[in-house]
Each structure stands twice: as C-alpha cells, then as structure tokens.
Design a protein around this motif. Structure first.
Motif, PDB file in Angstrom:
ATOM      1  N   LYS A 341       0.841  -1.207   0.000  1.00 36.22           N
ATOM      2  CA  LYS A 341       0.000   0.000   0.000  1.00 36.22           C
ATOM      3  C   LYS A 341       0.874   1.254   0.000  1.00 36.22           C
ATOM      4  O   LYS A 341       0.624   2.198  -0.769  1.00 36.22           O
ATOM      5  N   PHE A 342       1.896   1.271   0.843  1.00 26.02           N
ATOM      6  CA  PHE A 342       2.798   2.425   0.897  1.00 26.02           C
ATOM      7  C   PHE A 342       3.435   2.679  -0.466  1.00 26.02           C
ATOM      8  O   PHE A 342       3.468   3.819  -0.954  1.00 26.02           O
ATOM      9  N   SER A 343       3.937   1.613  -1.101  1.00 27.14           N
ATOM     10  CA  SER A 343       4.610   1.776  -2.384  1.00 27.14           C
ATOM     11  C   SER A 343       3.633   2.178  -3.486  1.00 27.14           C
ATOM     12  O   SER A 343       3.980   2.955  -4.383  1.00 27.14           O
ATOM     13  N   ALA A 344       2.412   1.671  -3.420  1.00 24.83           N
ATOM     14  CA  ALA A 344       1.411   2.058  -4.414  1.00 24.83           C
ATOM     15  C   ALA A 344       1.094   3.548  -4.313  1.00 24.83           C
ATOM     16  O   ALA A 344       1.040   4.255  -5.319  1.00 24.83           O
ATOM     17  N   ILE A 345       0.911   4.028  -3.087  1.00 25.33           N
ATOM     18  CA  ILE A 345       0.523   5.421  -2.878  1.00 25.33           C
ATOM     19  C   ILE A 345       1.680   6.371  -3.145  1.00 25.33           C
ATOM     20  O   ILE A 345       1.518   7.435  -3.747  1.00 25.33           O
ATOM     21  N   ASN A 346       2.884   5.979  -2.729  1.00 20.30           N
ATOM     22  CA  ASN A 346       4.026   6.890  -2.798  1.00 20.30           C
ATOM     23  C   ASN A 346       4.893   6.737  -4.038  1.00 20.30           C
ATOM     24  O   ASN A 346       5.561   7.681  -4.439  1.00 20.30           O
ATOM     25  N   ASP A 347       4.880   5.544  -4.648  1.00 26.23           N
ATOM     26  CA  ASP A 347       5.718   5.316  -5.817  1.00 26.23           C
ATOM     27  C   ASP A 347       4.932   4.890  -7.051  1.00 26.23           C
ATOM     28  O   ASP A 347       5.518   4.624  -8.097  1.00 26.23           O
ATOM     29  N   GLY A 348       3.608   4.788  -6.939  1.00 25.62           N
ATOM     30  CA  GLY A 348       2.789   4.525  -8.105  1.00 25.62           C
ATOM     31  C   GLY A 348       2.910   3.141  -8.691  1.00 25.62           C
ATOM     32  O   GLY A 348       2.685   2.952  -9.886  1.00 25.62           O
ATOM     33  N   VAL A 349       3.277   2.147  -7.860  1.00 26.43           N
ATOM     34  CA  VAL A 349       3.400   0.779  -8.370  1.00 26.43           C
ATOM     35  C   VAL A 349       2.217  -0.041  -7.865  1.00 26.43           C
ATOM     36  O   VAL A 349       2.040  -0.233  -6.673  1.00 26.43           O
ATOM     37  N   PRO A 350       1.358  -0.548  -8.758  1.00 26.03           N
ATOM     38  CA  PRO A 350       0.151  -1.264  -8.336  1.00 26.03           C
ATOM     39  C   PRO A 350       0.474  -2.504  -7.500  1.00 26.03           C
ATOM     40  O   PRO A 350       1.418  -3.234  -7.806  1.00 26.03           O
ATOM     41  N   PRO A 351      -0.302  -2.768  -6.449  1.00 27.09           N
ATOM     42  CA  PRO A 351      -0.049  -3.911  -5.573  1.00 27.09           C
ATOM     43  C   PRO A 351      -0.441  -5.225  -6.225  1.00 27.09           C
ATOM     44  O   PRO A 351      -1.237  -5.274  -7.169  1.00 27.09           O
ATOM     45  N   THR A 352       0.126  -6.308  -5.686  1.00 24.79           N
ATOM     46  CA  THR A 352      -0.220  -7.647  -6.165  1.00 24.79           C
ATOM     47  C   THR A 352      -1.184  -8.345  -5.213  1.00 24.79           C
ATOM     48  O   THR A 352      -1.727  -9.395  -5.555  1.00 24.79           O
ATOM     49  N   ILE A 353      -1.379  -7.797  -4.017  1.00 29.63           N
ATOM     50  CA  ILE A 353      -2.313  -8.358  -3.040  1.00 29.63           C
ATOM     51  C   ILE A 353      -3.659  -7.666  -3.239  1.00 29.63           C
ATOM     52  O   ILE A 353      -3.779  -6.446  -3.095  1.00 29.63           O
ATOM     53  N   GLU A 354      -4.674  -8.444  -3.584  1.00 31.97           N
ATOM     54  CA  GLU A 354      -5.951  -7.869  -4.014  1.00 31.97           C
ATOM     55  C   GLU A 354      -6.577  -6.972  -2.954  1.00 31.97           C
ATOM     56  O   GLU A 354      -7.132  -5.909  -3.268  1.00 31.97           O
ATOM     57  N   ALA A 355      -6.496  -7.360  -1.685  1.00 32.48           N
ATOM     58  CA  ALA A 355      -7.153  -6.596  -0.622  1.00 32.48           C
ATOM     59  C   ALA A 355      -6.623  -5.177  -0.500  1.00 32.48           C
ATOM     60  O   ALA A 355      -7.332  -4.279  -0.024  1.00 32.48           O
ATOM     61  N   VAL A 356      -5.392  -4.941  -0.934  1.00 39.25           N
ATOM     62  CA  VAL A 356      -4.806  -3.599  -0.825  1.00 39.25           C
ATOM     63  C   VAL A 356      -5.587  -2.604  -1.673  1.00 39.25           C
ATOM     64  O   VAL A 356      -5.692  -1.421  -1.331  1.00 39.25           O
TER      65      VAL A 356
END
Length: 429
Positions: A341-356
């Motif tokens: 979640k942190f990396s998605a929000i701050n670095d724009g990389v979509p997560p691989t864990i669906e719940a995020v």
C-alpha cells in the motif's frame, strides 16, 4: 517516475559458459559493493532492486521490525531493465554470495529458476505469498509448478482517452480506429498513440492483441511454438492499426515516454500506455488532465473483454545467499500488504495483493484502481519460459515495422523463429 516497463533493448544470445567467463572477470570488483558481513554479527541482507524513490523507507521499516535479526541494505540497480539483468546474471553465473534478495522483472523468473540461481519458496513462506495474491502476478513467479519468487508489485496498461472528443471509450480496436478516423475528418486531435518501436513494448502490444483474440504463442507447458489462428488474427489487427492513418508518424519508433509526451502535447485522442502517464499529465498539463478518462484496453471482439499484458517485479532469494532464512523473511516484509500500500501510494506501483486495492487511501492515489484491478483479474502474461529473452528479441524484430506485417506469412516466420529461440534457454550476456 520512470515506468518499470520502459526501455528494454534487444541482446544477442550467448552461451552460458561465455556468461560465466565474463562474470568471473567482474566478480572481484562487483563483490566488493555487496560484501557480506561474514563476521558473525547481524546478517546483512543485500537487496538488489530497481530504482524506486521511496523504497528505502520500506527497507527502514522492515529493519526496525527485524529487531536485529538482520539488516537489509538496498543496492540500487541501474534504471534500464537490460542493465539490471546483465548485472545480476553475471554475478549469479559466478556464484556470487554477495546477493541475497533480487528484484526480478516478471519475465525473468523462469530463466533464473531454470538456471538454479534462485531458491524455491516452500512451506509457510510459500503459503504466505500465495494468500490473497492476484493469480496473474502469481503465475509469473512460478516455474514447473513451483514458486520461485514473491510478486511485489504489478503493472498493466490502460486506454487513456479524451472525454471532450470521445463521449464513450471504444471497446474494440476497430471501434477506436473508426472514431479516430472520424475525428481526423473533422480536423480534431485524432491520433491513437502507443508503442511500436522494435523493442519489448511492441511485443507487449502484440501479446495483448493475441491473448485478446484467444491466441496462443506457446503451448501450455511453454515448450512448443504454436502461433494458432488467434495469433494470426492479432497480426491482422496490428497491421490494420498500423496502416489505418490514425497512428503517429513516429509509431514504428515510439517508446513509452515519447508516447506520453505526444499525448500530453494534445495531438492524440487515445493513448494505450502504463499508469505512470496520469500523474505526469496532471503535473505537466493539468487542464488537459481534466479532459482525460481511462478505460480497459480495447479488445478484438465487441463482446469479449481484452486480456492485457501485465508487468511488475518479483522478489527472489539467491541460491548463493549465505542467509536464506533471513532473506525469505526480509522479502516477505518488503512485499507485505502495508508496504505494498505504501509503495502504491508513494511510488505509483500497483499492488499484487488484491485486498490492498480496497484500502481507503488507495481511492485518491489510484482513481483508476477499479479498472486496473478489473484487468489484473483476467490478464495476459507474456510467454512463461526460460527462453523468454530470446523469444522477445526475435518477436520484436519480426513484428517491426508493424505496417509490413503479412499476417499468415509473419505467423509462420514467428513460429519458426520462436521454435529456434526455445532451444537457446535464455539470452545470457
């Protein structure tokens, strides 16, 4: 932020022995930068990973959580994907123990596993990774039905379109071409912008078209070149697009960032590209950004949704690591839900864990998250084989320029070239 799929370049195949010899010449200077502690103190876990602006904060948090069991040190790989791979391949071929956790492009996992360079994820480590992880990214982390990596982040292209020019996004490529031609006749911005240069981006485009048409490039076991009717239909669609008069004049030389800049300048009505283009557009041209919407990449048939090729990075543990137990623990921490979640929000990389994707903070950072997740739940993966680098090289050469494609003849040429590439067992520098 530069998209992780950007700027792959082709390399000629070379023998494993040649790779090992080159590696031995380099191992002494390279090993110094990744030297392990070796003195019985806190184990150093060397993380070799592509540039990611805020990853050091994740590393710091994991180190705090480790409470002295290990210390992760982030060794930043070169920005270009090929350069990343060259460095890791050379060191692993030389059995360098100074590498522990490796950030692998999703197309490299099978090659590294087949070479016995990375360790299998087993037991609780495997269960933790598989729990809640999207199926598409997870497929890229497997080789011969065994798990060899943990998906940290994924990526997928979207259709970006001008809402002020197009009331509804097209659902097929033919619809998009027709809409663009109508805009052209009206003297309005009309171009359909995407990547067509002779490199990985062209292979990604064709793979999306082939999978969307129900085609198979390889057999299910990844050992035989197929190139069935669906792949021929995808070649027909790519040729139609390239010769329809709605591409940019630079289409056959276009890569991700020039495509982004061309759309940003206002000349395009449509763009098929990775999500990194959206924050860049907001910053560079906020007025235009207000007129831009997003949708699933168009398919081939109106009633069959597209299958869009995924990218991303997998975490693997080196077979030569002196601290495998701590390395697996460190990798699990780096790709935990909170850190994805942190990396998605701050670095724009979509997560691989669906719940995020369901986390409240994701809505603002990822307004297009529902569309991304929709594509990720039914994605296309590039051919899963240790020989992928060879296959990508020959495919990009044969597909370029797209305007010169002769569908059945090109399919036959691809089948033969891919069959030869499958014998190479990977392109090693």
């Amino acid at each position: 932020m530069t998209d992780p799929e950007t700027a792959r370049h082709r390399r000629r195949p070379a023998a494993r022995l040649g790779a090992a010899a080159a590696a031995l010449a380099l191992v002494a200077p390279l090993a110094a930068c990744g030297a392990d502690d070796g003195g019985g103190g806190t184990p150093t876990i060397n993380l070799y990973y592509p540039p990611e602006q805020n990853l050091q904060k994740v590393v710091d948090d994991c180190n705090a959580q480790a409470q002295g069991r290990y210390k992760i040190v982030y060794r930043v790989l070169p920005r270009q994907a090929d350069d990343q791979r060259v460095q890791m391949v050379r060191r692993l071929a030389a059995e360098d123990s100074g590498m522990d956790v490796l950030g692998l492009d999703v197309t490299w996992t099978q090659e590294f596993a087949s070479a016995d360079w990375i360790r299998e994820w087993t037991g609780q480590d495997r269960s933790d990774v598989e729990q809640g992880t999207l199926a598409g990214p997870l497929d890229t982390a497997r080789y011969e039905d065994k798990l060899y990596a943990a998906p940290k982040n994924t990526n997928v292209q979207l259709l970006w379109y001008r809402k002020d020019l197009v009331p509804q996004p097209p659902t097929t490529w033919d619809q998009m071409i027709t809409a663009a031609q109508q805009l052209k006749d009206q003297g309005k911005p009309y171009q359909v912008l995407t990547m067509g240069a002779q490199y990985e981006g062209l292979v990604v485009l064709y793979n999306t078209l082939a999978e969307s048409a129900g085609g198979k490039v390889l057999s299910d076991d990844g050992k035989k070149a197929v190139m069935d009717d669906g792949t021929v239909r995808a070649l027909e669609q790519l040729k139609t697009f390239a010769t329809s008069g709605v591409t940019s004049p630079s289409f056959s030389n276009a890569t991700e960032d020039p495509v982004r800049l061309e759309f940003q300048s206002g000349s395009g009505a449509f763009q098929v590209n990775w999500p990194f283009v959206y924050p860049a557009l907001q910053e560079a041209n906020p007025e235009l950004a207000k007129q831009v919407g997003w949708a699933r990449v168009p398919g081939i048939d109106e009633n069959t949704p597209s299958k869009v090729t995924i990218g991303g990075v997998n975490l693997a543990v080196s077979a030569y690591s002196r601290h495998p137990e701590q390395s697996f623990e460190a990798a699990r921490c780096l790709r935990s839900p909170e850190h994805q979640k942190f990396s998605a929000i701050n670095d724009g990389v979509p997560p691989t864990i669906e719940a995020v994707f369901d986390e409240p903070e994701m809505t603002e950072a990822y307004p297009m998250k529902d569309t991304i997740l929709e594509e990720l739940k039914d994605p296309a993966t590039r051919p899963l084989t240790p020989a992928y680098q060879s296959i990508s090289t020959v495919m990009s050469a044969i597909l370029s320029p797209p305007s010169a494609i002769r569908p059945q003849q090109t399919a036959d040429e691809l089948r033969g070239a891919i069959a030869d590439a499958l014998q190479s067992k990977g392109v090693l520098p």
